[in-house]
Scaffold this active site. Structure first.
Site, mmCIF file in Angstrom:
data_model
loop_
_atom_site.group_PDB
_atom_site.id
_atom_site.type_symbol
_atom_site.label_atom_id
_atom_site.label_comp_id
_atom_site.label_asym_id
_atom_site.label_seq_id
_atom_site.Cartn_x
_atom_site.Cartn_y
_atom_site.Cartn_z
ATOM 1 N N ARG A 99 0.716 -1.436 -0.153
ATOM 2 C CA ARG A 99 -0.026 0.032 -0.075
ATOM 3 C C ARG A 99 0.969 1.252 -0.019
ATOM 4 N NH1 ARG A 99 -3.342 -2.601 -1.766
ATOM 5 N NH2 ARG A 99 -5.675 -2.758 -0.941
ATOM 6 N N GLU B 26 -3.831 7.993 -5.109
ATOM 7 C CA GLU B 26 -4.460 7.184 -6.159
ATOM 8 C C GLU B 26 -5.656 7.691 -7.020
ATOM 9 O OE1 GLU B 26 -3.897 2.874 -5.670
ATOM 10 O OE2 GLU B 26 -1.980 3.176 -5.052
ATOM 11 N N HIS C 282 -1.196 0.909 -10.265
ATOM 12 C CA HIS C 282 -1.886 -0.196 -9.238
ATOM 13 C C HIS C 282 -2.406 -1.306 -10.297
ATOM 14 C CE1 HIS C 282 -3.754 -0.630 -5.156
ATOM 15 N NE2 HIS C 282 -3.559 -1.735 -5.473
#
Length: 321
Positions: A233, A262, A281
């Site tokens: 993360r 993000e 991601h």
């Protein structure tokens, strides 16, 4: 009468039809607002990518289960679900191998400067045999430090030790016998991990204890010329401290699939650094794995609302209430 649920993420049609065999399904593109009448009778939520807060949960009086199409659940208020005796289901097993593949992608791209070199070729800079200003560094037989030895960490250890002959160090909440037996992994404290690793691979979830676990002080302890890989993360790493370490040469490079914010802002300094490989991601983003994640989440919700939970439950203590 079928239980009512809210589906707030697009899933394949066949999986949606499976849900419809068991439930009355209200489909939304993202979570419906808290004042939407559908919340009043919904017993289940299934989706990903949005925050399921305490306030949101409070507007769902009949909620019995949330099924997230992900392994991570830091965007869901587990304590609030516990207070309602509502289950939280996730997909911890189906993405392990794909995410571990992404780690290797980031390692190789960062070490060999693959992205930077490809961009230079496209820019017309390859006009003769490459010199030292194009060179990267080796991966094979280096030392990898894995921060968090869960399923993904173990899969990374397998790939790096068996495939690249790497020495494996790890730091985790407890010793991992399988990693030590199969891959000769050595447990060590965080400072030792930082000091001895050529590659630091972060696979940790985001918790209050892991937020900014890797900051300026920790980056300064890393081996000169080390490479940081983060697929856990984003907020586990202090991004500003990372930018400084990459800029001043404390780190050789970084391969990142996760970020503090993000999507990554277009004005992020990370995007201007040639020694950064930034992916959007995509750790689990293959056709096969994303389908399997959605299928697992569907099965999880069916199990949770039918009282047949055997696996993939974040808060199993609720089952005994």
């Amino acid at each position: 009468m079928k239980p009512e649920i809210i589906l707030y993420k697009s899933i394949p049609d066949d999986l949606r039809r499976t849900l419809e065999q068991h439930f009355t399904v209200a489909v939304f593109d993202g979570l419906p607002p808290v004042d939407h009448p559908v919340l009043a009778n919904a017993e289940g939520l299934i989706g990903a990518g949005h925050t399921v807060s305490r306030e949101y949960i409070a507007h769902m009086p009949k909620l019995r289960a949330v099924s997230t199409v992900s392994v991570g659940y830091d965007n869901i208020d587990v304590a609030a679900l516990n207070e309602k005796n509502a289950l939280l289901m996730h997909t911890p097993t189906v993405l392990t191998e794909t995410v571990a593949d992404t780690v290797l992608t980031l390692m190789l791209m960062s070490a060999r400067r693959a992205l930077e070199s490809a961009e230079r070729v496209k820019a017309g800079e390859w006009t003769r045999s490459v010199g030292a200003d194009w060179f990267g560094v080796d991966v094979h037989h280096k030392t990898i430090g894995i921060l968090g030895m869960g399923r993904i960490g173990l899969a990374v250890a397998q790939r790096t030790h068996c495939g690249f002959g790497m020495n494996v160090l790890y730091n985790a909440r407890r010793h991992h016998d399988e990693a030590e037996t199969r891959f000769n992994a050595r447990y060590c404290d965080l400072d030792t991990l930082l000091a001895e690793s050529d590659f630091l691979c972060i696979t940790l979830p985001l918790t209050p204890e892991t937020r900014h676990l890797i900051g300026q002080a920790q980056l300064a302890k890393m081996k000169p010329g080390a490479i940081l890989i983060n697929i856990g993360r984003g907020p586990v790493v202090d991004e500003q401290a990372l930018i400084e370490a990459l800029t001043n040469g404390t780190l050789y490079a970084a391969g990142l699939d996760v970020f503090e914010q993000e999507p990554l802002p277009v004005d992020s300094p990370l995007l201007k650094l040639p020694n950064v490989v930034a992916l959007p991601h995509i750790g689990s983003a293959t056709v096969e794995t994303r389908y399997n994640m959605a299928a697992c989440a569907v099965d999880n919700l069916i199990a949770a609302l039918s009282g047949n939970v055997k696996e993939n439950c974040v808060n199993p203590d609720v089952l005994t209430q």
